[in-house]
Design an enzyme around this catalytic site. Structure first.
Site, PDB file in Angstrom:
ATOM      1  CE  LYS A  78      -3.974   2.018   2.465  1.00 48.92           C
ATOM      2  NZ  LYS A  78      -4.855   1.919   3.661  1.00 48.92           N
ATOM      3  CB  SER A 159      -8.118   3.880   2.521  1.00 49.45           C
ATOM      4  OG  SER A 159      -7.315   3.217   3.470  1.00 49.45           O
ATOM      5  CB  SER A 183      -8.676   1.230   5.484  1.00 47.53           C
ATOM      6  OG  SER A 183      -9.348   2.460   5.386  1.00 47.53           O
TER       7      SER A 183
END
Ligand SMILES: [Mg+2]
Ligand SMILES: [Zn+2]
Lengths: 495, 95, 484
Positions: A78, A159, A183
């Site tokens: 990420k 997210s 997330s």
């Protein structure tokens, strides 16, 4: 199909030299080359030569018999984890050209375990969002499509939407995520993969770009529950550089998967039968309950009375912390700078240009709830309610070992939906936020498809530092569900 | 509580986010909607409840007083959008 | 009230409270491993944490906590076993994080007290409100470029103790005495070097004025005053400014001001429209700081002796006056020097020598007690020579000056110069005989009743013996010769 393996399968293949780490990495680079334009799951793909060099090093370690637990496994990272020498953007214009001179503890741990990084995955800007729509590098598209509606692009959740899309589409065997209010779990559910948010403190936050410090927690996003255990082993561990990191020993999490769940008490929180919960989700939840009963679990009704305040509390505490955490993006020491004649002018121009609208709004909301005259009514009140939410969990866990809930109130929605009313968007996190508020571990497991062919996930929530029981129960659900579906856009499809 | 334009402007100033006048009103409306929703917290009785700070799973750890860091000026300054010699720079500040 | 301002509308008194920022003596910063050494090359003592890079986290320096506790104990203050770090949010070029980690709601040290002594001998107690730990900011340089300010983060994140007094101070002199006493205590404790020029001790001065019996009026805060003299000046001029405003029917604005020593005036620092709203909240990167009473007790038990206690002990142990004891304990190094000289000797005589000849010599030669050309051991040895009558007090002065110049030991000097005191009665009698023979007229006068001439004869005999005669023996022998 090298891109369709679990970490566990790939590791077995590498160990027996069925294929090389270089072949595995190359297969993923090829998949990214083919699919990333459509999905935009990666913001930055590492140079092929670098990826292959890492893979070659892994192959050498396999040959020498010194391979680590993640050795040669190609994964996505990420783009919230700082990676030394590799651009780290947080999906923000603010950091569009930021190349950290340091490596986050979590990614350093993964590198230490031999993992091969493919690139940096897309996310909501500064991890603020539930749809991956707020990325300054454009939205990530969910590789899943509604049955008979290939045209509508769906959100991958957020997210960690780039990570979930990449793993689902075969562009990485697994990926790191971060979870502040859901997330990891919500995008995992939307993309039909496994996502684990560990106990707060399990993974170091050092070098991971902060959103809300008291909530942020890194975790694995994988194709199987055992993989989540394996990858967490590599990610987790005490870090003296993070004052909130736990110094408890890291168990061999993957061994918890496959353990019998017979006799475990599973709580079903009444308050999660919330209005607006879609029928397919309710049905899947009932199915999950039935599977666990069949596996020998005792199912118990429990109450978490403050559940409905979880989201509102979250939307005070998280913005408050972010308003302060994001003050460092001021145009002076790193990142974007917009010139102006005065210092305040530089601040205001830089932060107006560098932050997207959602981030700006959350900073403003956080500034407001902390400001003189409002602190007690909002922030202090929220902290007290947070105590009540935590107590709810502690009380429930006096009687049960884990809780079982849906991960999200619905399946993935279309890009552009829910965009006008922020509260509507926030409701996607209604089932994931309470565990974040309490700091307890929670796992999302894909258990089936709804009538339009989209994956649904169930969430297993456990006691502080009891990821093992969570993984055991998750493993039982996984075994019962036998979820083997793949999305329409996939490295293996039509190739 | 309802958010007015002056307060919105003040918050934007505090947060150093330069919003144009027309953006301020749109922002006010957005934030106001969220605040209206958040106000449901008012109904929770928190009498005698202590605030939760952090997640309270550990106690504060302390480190030894040793110099373990520094001397990385070049690496740090290389990240800066503007520098002069060994310094970061900002528009002239009058104190 | 000894310090007042006479206005047209009556008599005003001043109300002052001080916030002192004292840099904690530690090797590394409060939350990072970068060095705290003064005067390093710009931006070399900066870690990623100090420059607030993304994802950086604070980790508390244990020694800074210990230093704060030591200081709290030294200020007779409450040590709070539970304290917490809060963020104070504001934007400034010297503040990389966009917030200062400080302690707002729960400081590590609570109420305490300092007793100060004024010139006239009065002793007053000034209350301490609290002491908390916080991060220092970086440094801005404004004179390097016509359009830019330059930022040096070496100081960013260094530990400070903010020590806040009650508004108990009523005169500029008290403010000076308070700061000197505070600095003395910090130096004794070894928790802050108190060096105001290097900025390791800085004072924010809160000043208001009122008429007797009134509640407090609006105060102004004068920021970062960097010498005790300037603090006293700033109070005077600021109080006068406020009286002027009130007397003209105006209102004093609550604001932050700066003292300009060149102009001898204060001026507005920040305009009211950007009034701060610091949005304090508990730092979520740090958990509450919980101390063990046993650990605090152990620190307290191992504190060095503090000035007040040492002063009392010097009076009792060495029989010296309160004032002298105060002078001798003012600086720790002087007190230690004095005690090394006085221990096992005549304490009063030791005090006379240290405060008299030694201080004069240090002054003259531009030395401090640390670089004194005469060591405590050497001065002690010299006192021993006086005590065992090897030399007399007068010769001792000569020996001491030689010690200052040459650094040689007193015995060596006595031998080298043949300064050994004459205690041989024959030699003294001979000297007396010579003097009497030289001054028959004076002898006659003396014998006719002019007693005062006794001193003259003593002087002459000492001269005859080149000052080496034992004065007491000269006295006795002279009496015998004269008073026949
Ligand atoms: Mg202050
Ligand atoms: Zn301060």
């Amino acid at each position: 199909m090298l891109t369709g393996l679990t970490l566990t399968q790939a590791r077995a293949g590498l160990t027996t030299r069925k294929f090389s780490a270089r072949e595995l990495a190359q297969a993923h680079l090829d998949a990214i080359a083919r699919l990333n334009t459509a999905l935009n799951a990666y913001i930055t793909v590492l140079p092929e030569a670098d990826v292959l060099a890492s893979a070659d090093a892994a192959d050498a370690r396999y040959a020498a018999g010194t391979a680590g637990i993640m050795d040669g496994l190609p994964i996505g990272v990420k783009d919230l984890f700082c990676t030394k020498g590799v651009r780290t953007t947080a999906a923000s214009k603010m950091l569009a050209d930021f190349v950290p001179p340091y490596e986050s503890t979590v990614t350093a741990n993964l590198l230490g375990a031999g993992a091969v990084f493919l690139g940096k995955t897309n996310l909501d800007e500064f991890a603020m969002g539930s749809a991956n729509m707020s990325s300054a590098f454009g939205p990530t598209t969910n590789p899943w499509k509604r049955k008979g509606d290939e045209a509508t692009a769906l959100v991958p959740g957020g997210s960690s939407g780039g990570s979930s899309a990449a793993v689902a589409a075969g562009m990485a065997l697994a990926a790191t995520g971060t979870d502040t209010g859901g997330s990891i779990r919500q995008p995992a559910a939307y993309c039909g993969i496994v996502g684990l948010k560990p106990t707060y403190g399990r993974c170091s936050r050092w070098g991971t770009i902060a959103f809300a410090s008291s909530l942020d927690q890194a975790g694995p996003m994988t194709r199987s529950v055992a993989d989540a255990g394996l990858m967490l082993e590599a990610m987790a561990g005490f870090d003296a550089k993070d004052s909130t990191s736990s110094n408890r020993a890291v168990p061999q999490f993957h061994k918890a998967v496959g353990k019998s769940v017979k006799g475990l008490r599973v709580g079903i929180p009444a308050e999660y039968r919330a209005p607006g919960l879609s029928a397919d989700v309710v049905a899947m939840w009932e199915q999950g309950i039935a599977w666990l009963k069949a596996a020998g679990c005792e199912v118990v009704d429990v109450s978490l009375p403050h559940t409905r305040y979880g989201l509102t509390t979250y939307y005070i505490i998280a913005p408050a912390e972010c308003s302060s955490n994001l003050a460092r993006y001021d145009g002076i020491r790193f990142g974007l700078r917009k010139d102006a004649p005065s210092l305040d002018g530089v601040y205001e121009a830089t932060r107006a240009a560098g932050f997207g609208q959602e981030v700006r709004n959350r900073i403003l909301m956080g500034t407001y709830v902390l400001s003189a005259g409002y602190y007690d009514a909002y922030y202090l009140k929220a902290q007290k309610v947070r105590t009540l939410i935590r107590r709810d969990f502690e009380q429930a866990f006096e009687n049960v070992d884990v809780l079982l809930t849906p991960t999200a109130p619905s399946a993935a929605f279309a890009q552009g939906e829910n965009m006008d009313d922020p509260v509507q968007m926030y409701l996607n996190d209604i089932f994931t936020v309470p565990a974040s508020m309490a700091g307890v571990p929670a796992l999302s497991v894909p258990v089936g498809l709804n009538e339009v062919g989209l994956p649904l996930g169930l969430q297993v929530i456990g006691k502080h530092f009891d990821e093992e029981t969570v993984l055991s129960v998750g493993g039982a659900l996984e075994a019962a569900a036998g979820f083997t579906h793949t999305p329409s856009i996939h490295a293996g499809a039509g190739a | 509580m309802s958010l007015d334009l002056a307060t919105t402007r003040r918050i934007a100033k505090l947060a150093r986010i330069g919003l144009e006048e027309h953006e301020l009103e749109a922002t006010r409306q957005k934030l106001n909607g969220i605040l209206g929703w958040i106000d449901q917290l008012a109904e929770v009785d928190v009498t005698g409840v202590p605030p939760m700070v952090g997640t309270e799973t550990e106690t504060l750890r302390q480190r030894e007083d040793k110099v373990t860091d520094g001397n990385s000026r070049d690496a740090l300054l290389a990240c800066a959008p503007e520098t002069s010699g060994p310094f970061y720079t900002v528009p002239k500040v009058v104190e | 009230m000894s310090y007042t301002i006479e206005g047209r509308t009556g008599t005003w008194e001043i109300v002052v409270g001080l916030e002192v920022h004292a840099q904690v003596i530690s090797h590394s910063k409060l939350f990072s491993g970068a060095s705290t050494t003064f005067g390093g090359d710009p931006n070399t003592q900066v870690s990623l944490v100090d420059a607030a890079f993304p994802g950086m986290l604070p980790v508390l320096n244990h020694e800074c906590v210990a230093q704060a506790v030591r200081t709290g104990v030294g200020l007779n203050a409450q040590i709070n076993l539970f304290s917490r770090f809060d963020r104070k949010n504001y934007f400034y070029a010297d503040l990389p994080q966009g917030y200062q980690i400080s302690q707002f709601e729960h400081p590590i040290v609570g109420k305490g007290v300092i007793s100060i002594e004024l010139q006239n001998g009065d002793v007053r107690e000034i209350g301490i409100t609290r002491l908390h730990l916080e991060q220092d900011a970086g440094k801005l340089l404004h004179d390097q470029d016509p359009t830019k300010s330059f930022v040096d983060l070496n100081r960013s994140g260094v530990a400070l103790m903010e020590i806040v007094s009650e508004p108990d101070i009523r005169e500029p002199e008290e403010a000076g005495a308070y700061l000197r006493k505070l600095r003395q205590i910090l130096r004794y404790l070894g928790t802050c070097d108190g060096n105001m020029e290097e900025g390791s001790m800085r004072a924010d001065v809160n000043v208001s004025v009122r008429k007797a019996g009134e509640p407090f009026r609006t105060r102004c805060e004068i920021k970062n005053v960097n010498s005790i003299r300037f603090v006293m000046q700033a109070i005077e001029v600021e109080a006068a400014r406020q009286v002027e405003i009130w007397e003209n029917g105006g209102e004093v604005d609550q604001e932050t001001r700066l003292f300009d020593p060149g102009r001898g005036a204060t001026r507005t620092m920040r305009a009211k429209e950007d009034a701060h709203d610091y949005r304090y909240f508990p730092d979520p990167d740090l958990l509450p700081l919980v101390l063990e009473q046993a650990w605090v007790d152990d620190l307290a038990a191992h504190l060095p002796e503090l000035p007040d206690a040492r002063r009392a002990r010097f009076q009792a142990e060495y029989g010296i006056a309160f004032y002298d004891a105060g002078v001798l304990v003012a600086e720790q190094a002087v007190a230690e020097y004095y005690e090394a000289v006085a221990r096992g000797r005549d304490g009063k005589l030791a005090a006379t020598w240290v405060m008299g000849d030694l201080f004069a010599a240090l002054n003259r030669t531009g030395n401090s007690i640390e670089t004194s050309p005469v060591s405590a051991a050497a001065l002690g040895k010299m006192l021993d020579l006086i005590a065992d009558k090897t030399i007399n007090g007068k010769i001792a002065k000569e020996v001491f000056e030689d010690m200052v110049e040459t650094g040689e030991s007193p015995d060596a000097i006595v031998e080298k110069k043949g300064l050994r005191q004459v205690t041989d009665t024959g030699a003294i009698d001979a000297a007396i005989a010579a003097v009497l023979e030289k001054h028959p007229d004076k002898l006659a006068e003396y014998r006719s009743g002019k007693d005062k001439l006794f001193g003259f004869f003593v002087g002459q005999v000492m001269k005859e013996t080149k000052g080496k005669a034992n004065p007491a023996m000269v006295n006795d022998a002279l009496k015998a010769h004269l008073d026949v």
